[in-house]
Structures are given as structure tokens and as C-alpha cells.
Design an enzyme around this catalytic site. Structure first.
Site, PDB file in Angstrom:
ATOM      1  N   ARG A 240       0.858  -1.173   0.000  1.00 29.28           N
ATOM      2  CA  ARG A 240       0.000   0.000   0.000  1.00 29.28           C
ATOM      3  C   ARG A 240       0.901   1.231   0.000  1.00 29.28           C
ATOM      4  O   ARG A 240       1.997   1.220   0.555  1.00 29.28           O
ATOM      5  CB  ARG A 240      -0.926   0.025   1.217  1.00 29.28           C
ATOM      6  CG  ARG A 240      -2.079  -0.982   1.137  1.00 29.28           C
ATOM      7  CD  ARG A 240      -3.077  -0.580   0.055  1.00 29.28           C
ATOM      8  NE  ARG A 240      -4.253  -1.451   0.007  1.00 29.28           N
ATOM      9  CZ  ARG A 240      -4.380  -2.520  -0.740  1.00 29.28           C
ATOM     10  NH1 ARG A 240      -3.351  -2.888  -1.506  1.00 29.28           N
ATOM     11  NH2 ARG A 240      -5.488  -3.230  -0.746  1.00 29.28           N
ATOM     12  N   GLU A 269      -4.146   8.070  -4.733  1.00 31.71           N
ATOM     13  CA  GLU A 269      -4.393   7.428  -6.029  1.00 31.71           C
ATOM     14  C   GLU A 269      -5.706   7.940  -6.627  1.00 31.71           C
ATOM     15  O   GLU A 269      -6.712   7.993  -5.922  1.00 31.71           O
ATOM     16  CB  GLU A 269      -4.458   5.900  -5.851  1.00 31.71           C
ATOM     17  CG  GLU A 269      -3.140   5.305  -5.352  1.00 31.71           C
ATOM     18  CD  GLU A 269      -3.200   3.792  -5.185  1.00 31.71           C
ATOM     19  OE1 GLU A 269      -4.279   3.198  -5.413  1.00 31.71           O
ATOM     20  OE2 GLU A 269      -2.171   3.191  -4.835  1.00 31.71           O
ATOM     21  N   HIS A 288      -1.378   0.952  -9.822  1.00 28.32           N
ATOM     22  CA  HIS A 288      -2.034   0.005  -8.896  1.00 28.32           C
ATOM     23  C   HIS A 288      -2.734  -1.093  -9.700  1.00 28.32           C
ATOM     24  O   HIS A 288      -3.945  -1.305  -9.619  1.00 28.32           O
ATOM     25  CB  HIS A 288      -3.040   0.729  -7.998  1.00 28.32           C
ATOM     26  CG  HIS A 288      -3.357  -0.053  -6.751  1.00 28.32           C
ATOM     27  ND1 HIS A 288      -3.779   0.546  -5.590  1.00 28.32           N
ATOM     28  CD2 HIS A 288      -3.317  -1.394  -6.482  1.00 28.32           C
ATOM     29  CE1 HIS A 288      -3.989  -0.385  -4.650  1.00 28.32           C
ATOM     30  NE2 HIS A 288      -3.711  -1.559  -5.186  1.00 28.32           N
TER      31      HIS A 288
END
Length: 323
Positions: A240, A269, A288
Site C-alpha cells: 500500500r 491514487e 495500482h
């Protein structure tokens, strides 16, 4: 004849998963042209037996008074946006989708290792920008070796072991790992050595982060941690974003305190358009996308729907997150 349980999907799923769902439950899918506000979601949850809420923040307050609700399913492995203990106290199960994405994520992480070490993404852009010439093909473009180097894995879970397999069997790498518990199988198969974090950081040529985000792991890699790394080291994050203190990493990269970083996750993000990472040559970025292959995402959706169906029917799903 008993009526089917009613469930809510905050986002679409592949047809195969929808076909399975329709055999067991009635369902509604949120209109993707509209933003799902928390007040709307709370009202919906009071009327259903279960919900698929990948990407939404869910805590006990959201489901309070949702007496019918039995399960919330997410088509992810990570569940840091959810409060499993709070949900359990409200009588709601939380499920995730482990295992099905392990190999796919390990593939991407090893791709980041190779790209970051050999500067593949940077050199691709170098050529596209018309900068390749005999004069520039010099040591200024050199990368770092991967074969037989030392890989440090922070978080030796299922995916960590998959990365270790690729590293040892394919590249003859020496494996260090930092984990709360010993991984005897990894130690036996890959000759992996369990070490303290500081030792791992100082000895590794490549550091891969695969820990869950918790209070203990937030900004685990800070200014002090970065200073313990080799100046030739690559930092890879598939965990993360907030496991790294991004300000500290930016400073370390700007000052060439480490060789580079390869990142699939970020503190914010999508990345803001003015984020320093976007103009730094010693950073490899992916959005991601660790589990993002068609086959794996379909498998994750099916697993999430199977968990949702089981929970909505009052059965015990396969993948219950313990609160």
C-alpha cells in the site's frame, strides 16, 4: 417457495459471475454514471442481505441499523478501507479474495524489479523522445544487475513467497525476509533468511514491500529506513502506498541516496498531476495494477460473488476476514 436473498453491487462484474449470482440471488447494480454517496449507500444497505462494495470505505457506523445485512464482499485481498471488527460487532461478515491473484501480482512485482533495476521504462521513454545516439549510449544509462543479487522481502506472505520462488529459481538470488513469524517452507525451499528490518535494508540490493497497511506499517519506510539502504539499492512497493513516507522517498531519490524506486501503489491514487514522481527518471510507475489481467480479475470477481452469495444465504463464506 422461498424468495431469493437480495444483494447490491456497487460496480459491474463479468457475465460469468453475474450468471452465478442470478441463480442464487436477486440483485441491483449501481448506475456507474452516478457517484455513490454514503447516504445513498446506507439507505441501500438497509434493504439488502449482502453487498459487493469493492473500493468503498465501510465501517460500523455505515451499517448500523442495517438489520437485514449479513455480508459485505470486496473483490480485493487488502481490506484497509474496511473495519472488520466494527462490522462483526454489527453482525456483518466481511469477505475478501485471497489466493486467486497471488501469481499475477508476483509477476508484476518481478517485472518492476527488472524494469527498475535495468531502467527499462526510463530507457523506453529515452528512445521515444529521440534521445538515443552513440554519444548517449554510455555509462549514464547503465542499470543494476539482478542475477545472484540479494533480495529483501518485507512481508513474506503468500505473494512474498511467490516472488521468492521467481527470484531464487529464475535468478539465483539470495533471499532475506522480515516477517512477524518464521516461514519454514520458504527457508527450506529458497534458503531464505529471516532477519530484522534494519539488517534487511542494509544488506539487500532490492527491497520489496508486501506488508498490509496497519498502524504499525504506516510509513514503515521513512527517512531513517531509507538511509539504511545501499546507495545502489532499488525499492519496490506492491503493498500500500502509505507503507512508504513518500516525502522521504522523493528526497532520497532526488539526492541519489538510493538507486531508484519501482512503485505500483501510492499514498494518493490516482497520482496528482503535479506529483514529483511524474518527472523523476529514477522511478518506475504502474497504476495500482498488480492483479489486473483479464483472467485474474474475472477469477477475483467470481470469488467475491461466491462469498457474497454464501453470506447472503446465511451460510459461512469461504473467505471471511476475521475481526
Amino acid at each position: 417457495m422461498l424468495s431469493k436473498p437480495k444483494v447490491f453491487l456497487a460496480h459491474p462484474v463479468p457475465e460469468s459471475a453475474l450468471t452465478y449470482l442470478s441463480q442464487h440471488c436477486s440483485y441491483t447494480i449501481w448506475d456507474q454514471q452516478k457517484i455513490l454517496q454514503q447516504d445513498d449507500l446506507r439507505a441501500i444497505l438497509k434493504q439488502v442481505d449482502g453487498a459487493l462494495l469493492t473500493g468503498h470505505a465501510v465501517d460500523a457506523a455505515l451499517v448500523e441499523g442495517c438489520d437485514r445485512l449479513k455480508v459485505i464482499s470486496t473483490a480485493t485481498v487488502g481490506y484497509d478501507k474496511f473495519d472488520p471488527t466494527g462490522l462483526a460487532n454489527e453482525g456483518v461478515l466481511l469477505t475478501n479474495t485471497p489466493y486467486v491473484l497471488d501469481e499475477t501480482v508476483a509477476d508484476l512485482l518481478f517485472g518492476l524489479i527488472l524494469s527498475g533495476s535495468r531502467r527499462i521504462a526510463e530507457l523506453h521513454t529515452h528512445i521515444q523522445n529521440g534521445e538515443w545516439s552513440k554519444e548517449t549510449a554510455s555509462d549514464a544509462l547503465f542499470g543494476q544487475d539482478v542475477y545472484e543479487k540479494t533480495l529483501g522481502i518485507v512481508g513474506m506472505g503468500r505473494i512474498g513467497e511467490k516472488i521468492a520462488h521467481r527470484a531464487k529459481e529464475g535468478f539465483g538470488m539470495n533471499i532475506l525476509y522480515h516477517n512477524r513469524s518464521h516461514r519454514p517452507e520458504a527457508e527450506k525451499r529458497y534458503n531464505a533468511e529471516k532477519v530484522e528490518l534494519d539488517d534487511l535494508l542494509s544488506r539487500s540490493d532490492i527491497v520489496v514491500l508486501m506488508v498490509p497497511l496497519t498502524d504499525e506499517t504506516k510509513h514503515l519506510i521513512d527517512k531513517d529506513a531509507l538511509r539504511k539502504m545501499k546507495s545502489t539499492a532499488l525499492l519496490v512497493n506492491g503493498a500500500r502506498g502509505s507503507v512508504i513516507d513518500e516525502r522521504a522517498l522523493i528526497e532520497a531519490l532526488q539526492n541519489n541516496e538510493i538507486f531508484g524506486a519501482a512503485l505500483d501503489v501510492f499514498e494518493t491514487e490516482p497520482l496528482p498531476h503535479d506529483h514529483p514522481f511524474l518527472t523523476m527518471k529514477n522511478v518506475t510507475l504502474t497504476p495500482h495494477i498488480g492483479s489486473a489481467t483479464a483472467a485474474t480479475r474475472e477469477a477475483m470477481a467470481m470469488r467475491a460473488i461466491q462469498n457474497l452469495v454464501a453470506g447472503a444465504k446465511g451460510e459461512t463464506p469461504t473467505d471471511v476476514v476475521k475481526g
